[in-house]
Scaffold this active site. Structure first.
Site, PDB file in Angstrom:
ATOM      1  N   HIS A  69     -44.221  67.052 -32.466  1.00  0.00           N
ATOM      2  CA  HIS A  69     -45.564  67.013 -31.877  1.00  0.00           C
ATOM      3  C   HIS A  69     -45.510  67.376 -30.388  1.00  0.00           C
ATOM      4  O   HIS A  69     -46.256  68.240 -29.915  1.00  0.00           O
ATOM      5  CB  HIS A  69     -46.146  65.606 -32.073  1.00  0.00           C
ATOM      6  CG  HIS A  69     -47.481  65.387 -31.442  1.00  0.00           C
ATOM      7  ND1 HIS A  69     -48.649  65.342 -32.181  1.00  0.00           N
ATOM      8  CD2 HIS A  69     -47.850  65.180 -30.154  1.00  0.00           C
ATOM      9  CE1 HIS A  69     -49.666  65.123 -31.369  1.00  0.00           C
ATOM     10  NE2 HIS A  69     -49.217  65.006 -30.138  1.00  0.00           N
ATOM     11  N   GLU A  70     -44.601  66.723 -29.676  1.00  0.00           N
ATOM     12  CA  GLU A  70     -44.501  66.989 -28.237  1.00  0.00           C
ATOM     13  C   GLU A  70     -43.891  68.371 -27.967  1.00  0.00           C
ATOM     14  O   GLU A  70     -44.263  69.035 -26.996  1.00  0.00           O
ATOM     15  CB  GLU A  70     -43.662  65.893 -27.568  1.00  0.00           C
ATOM     16  CG  GLU A  70     -44.214  64.483 -27.741  1.00  0.00           C
ATOM     17  CD  GLU A  70     -45.662  64.334 -27.322  1.00  0.00           C
ATOM     18  OE1 GLU A  70     -46.134  65.156 -26.494  1.00  0.00           O
ATOM     19  OE2 GLU A  70     -46.336  63.420 -27.817  1.00  0.00           O
ATOM     20  N   HIS A  75     -46.722  70.835 -28.004  1.00  0.00           N
ATOM     21  CA  HIS A  75     -47.436  70.887 -26.717  1.00  0.00           C
ATOM     22  C   HIS A  75     -46.665  71.729 -25.701  1.00  0.00           C
ATOM     23  O   HIS A  75     -47.236  72.586 -25.010  1.00  0.00           O
ATOM     24  CB  HIS A  75     -47.607  69.474 -26.152  1.00  0.00           C
ATOM     25  CG  HIS A  75     -48.614  68.636 -26.862  1.00  0.00           C
ATOM     26  ND1 HIS A  75     -49.871  69.073 -27.189  1.00  0.00           N
ATOM     27  CD2 HIS A  75     -48.553  67.337 -27.293  1.00  0.00           C
ATOM     28  CE1 HIS A  75     -50.540  68.114 -27.799  1.00  0.00           C
ATOM     29  NE2 HIS A  75     -49.766  67.047 -27.878  1.00  0.00           N
TER      30      HIS A  75
END
Length: 271
Positions: free
Chosen positions: A59-60, A63
């Site tokens: 998820h990170e 980003h």
């Protein structure tokens, strides 16, 4: 100079040992569940925790990767592309708290971890894409697991005998967490990615007035879901139908029971 820069660039993107360890735990516990070795409840717990932490790393990474392509070239030097949770800005807020949330009551909320230099991002659309990349990773993760279940897991209604039941149930519960994480993180609450998607188009005054809420956004959503009415509506009307499309709802429910082998009284899944 060019040799040094190239070497530094490769080190900025090398997958971390921490992430490899998480993958090893995930694979080992998955194998143990498949062959029926060891304690099933402990195996489900470790498998789901490892899978959840892997998804948080991805998820990170989503980003950071979107930010890199958007213009923030500092994410590499910060270690955000190595999939190492210890490199992120707030490891406790971003990894420990989400892990505690799923252990306490199965509430899947990724936290904000990477510090993106938004001023370097070249457009409002690319700023929005940076925020959208995280939930998109969770959605893809959920889709992959649900397709595996739909293609390989026998029909299960909670009463029939199913081979590899614990393995499929662990996958079902992990899919539930990914679906939940996607939906919750798209809520336009300051501090969550849903707000980050629309924030570039808000006025400066609005952004400034909402900035004070951002540090508490994840906790506000968590507390709202503590309410049984809101919790029940969220699961019955949003999460359950998605799982049902893939025939994974019973597996998710049984996986939830195996994972939470202790009860802490939280309204949780299926309440």
């Amino acid at each position: 100079m060019s040799v040094f820069s190239s070497s530094h660039s490769h080190s900025d993107r090398r997958i971390s040992t921490v992430f490899w360890v998480l993958l090893a735990v995930f694979a080992t516990t998955g194998w143990a569940l498949w062959v029926g070795w060891g304690n099933a409840r402990l195996g489900v717990f470790l498998f789901v925790c490892a899978g959840w932490l892997i998804s948080l790393c991805l998820h990170e990474f989503g980003h950071a990767r979107a930010a890199l392509h958007g213009g923030d070239i500092t994410v590499g030097a910060k270690g955000y592309l190595t999939l190492n949770p210890l490199k992120y800005t707030h490891p406790v807020y971003s990894f420990l708290m989400p892990l505690i949330f799923i252990i306490l009551g199965g509430i899947a909320l990724p936290g904000g971890a990477v510090f993106i230099e938004r001023g370097r991002i070249r457009s409002k659309a690319k700023n929005a894409l940076v925020s959208a990349a995280g939930p998109a990773i969770n959605a893809v993760f959920a889709l992959v697991v649900l397709i595996v279940l739909a293609a390989g897991a026998p029909a299960f209604d909670g009463t029939t005998a199913v081979p590899h039941l614990e393995f499929y149930s662990a996958l079902g519960y992990l899919a539930l967490l990914q679906v939940m994480a996607t939906l919750l993180n798209l809520i336009p609450m300051p501090g969550l990615d849903g707000y980050g998607i629309i924030e570039p188009w808000l006025s400066y005054e609005t952004r400034r007035s909402l900035a004070n809420i951002a540090p508490y956004g994840m906790m506000i959503v968590f507390l709202l879901l503590w309410n049984r009415t809101i919790n029940g509506w969220f699961f019955n009307n949003l999460v359950d139908p998605i799982l049902g499309w893939f025939g994974a709802d019973w597996y998710a429910a049984y996986g939830n029971n195996l994972f939470h082998f202790f009860s802490l009284g939280f309204p949780g899944f299926g309440s």
